[in-house]
Design an enzyme around this catalytic site. Sequence first.
Site, PDB file in Angstrom:
ATOM      1  N   SER A 143       0.809  -1.219   0.000  1.00 21.36           N
ATOM      2  CA  SER A 143       0.000   0.000   0.000  1.00 21.36           C
ATOM      3  C   SER A 143       0.839   1.265   0.000  1.00 21.36           C
ATOM      4  O   SER A 143       0.336   2.350  -0.285  1.00 21.36           O
ATOM      5  CB  SER A 143      -0.934   0.004   1.211  1.00 21.36           C
ATOM      6  OG  SER A 143      -0.193   0.060   2.420  1.00 21.36           O
ATOM      7  N   CYS A 144       2.121   1.139   0.340  1.00 26.12           N
ATOM      8  CA  CYS A 144       3.016   2.302   0.368  1.00 26.12           C
ATOM      9  C   CYS A 144       3.743   2.408  -0.966  1.00 26.12           C
ATOM     10  O   CYS A 144       4.494   1.502  -1.334  1.00 26.12           O
ATOM     11  CB  CYS A 144       4.018   2.161   1.499  1.00 26.12           C
ATOM     12  SG  CYS A 144       5.329   3.407   1.464  1.00 26.12           S
ATOM     13  N   PRO A 145       3.574   3.491  -1.707  1.00 22.89           N
ATOM     14  CA  PRO A 145       4.220   3.593  -3.023  1.00 22.89           C
ATOM     15  C   PRO A 145       5.739   3.562  -2.945  1.00 22.89           C
ATOM     16  O   PRO A 145       6.391   3.004  -3.827  1.00 22.89           O
ATOM     17  CB  PRO A 145       3.710   4.925  -3.573  1.00 22.89           C
ATOM     18  CG  PRO A 145       3.240   5.694  -2.383  1.00 22.89           C
ATOM     19  CD  PRO A 145       2.742   4.674  -1.413  1.00 22.89           C
TER      20      PRO A 145
END
Length: 334
Positions: free
Chosen positions: A45-47
């Site tokens: 979910s963290c780019p």
Amino acid sequence: DIINSVNQIMAQPSDLPTNFTNQIEEGSNRFQPESRRYHLYVSPSCPYAQTAHIALTLKGLQDHVGLSITHPVFQLTKPDVDDHAGWVFKNPTDAPIQNIKGQGPYSCERCIPDTVNNCKSVRELYDLQNIPYAGKYTVPVLWDKQHKVIVNNESAQILRIFNSAFNKIGSNPGLDLYPEHLRQKIEEINQFVANELTGHIVACLYGTQTQEEHDAKEIKVFETLDHLEKLLSKSRYLCGNQLTESDVKLFVVLIRFDEASTIICKLNKKRILDYPNLQDYLRDLYQTPGIAETVDMNHIKAAYFSRFDPTGIIPTGPNVIQDLKKQHNRNRFQ
């Protein structure tokens, strides 16, 4: 040792480390490139974490660098001590959890627990360093199992470590995401995307104060997307016909846009799907071997909507992954 201890006690927050920036290099006195010595902690979910994960898979390091995947929904990391909420580890078979507001439930599917240190949160990883630390408990984290320390937690640096340090080990050493002859162009594009696209999206995500401020950021976002649409009408990738780290960094922004940014960041003037070249470029990257396995849209949406939507409710659409599996036409540039 006594002097060092005193210095640590007396250090002001500005004097304390806020990140870890060690390198892995052949001939290094401490961190040499070795198979199964290192472990990567990420959240899909963290780019920023995803860029490191993509570099790992593109270079064929899956059998040589371990992987843990956090739950996308923040939890209290030390509820008996403070109210810090952050990344936690779960087993994929664990029961769904709620966010800190009591909303949910949110599935634990595709989580991979910490099999190295048995930590329950990313914060615990940082605490294992036993040194004063003034930074945030972020992912990605590249861990050295031999010395039991964090090697690096800067996504851009981890990307380049995977790109070059393990070429004698990985299955795809011929891929160079940071070739010397393109480095100036890569740096220019990285800076442009960070300043003119990512920065404005993040500003909208964390809340601009007025309608006028939001509108100004929104204009910048879509001006930048318009520019990138024209650029990608002339070449397969951002730096020509060679895949580089600039494409990896843009990919993680675009893959989230239609499913999350349009709603949470209130950037719904256009979708990536409405840009023919950007969407086809996104299909091309998604279908590049190694990239799709780093994408988990359920994790992305759970993170965004559990944290930034007041209801915590996750919309079911628009299912961009289905479109990304369609045939692309980017081969026309070769």
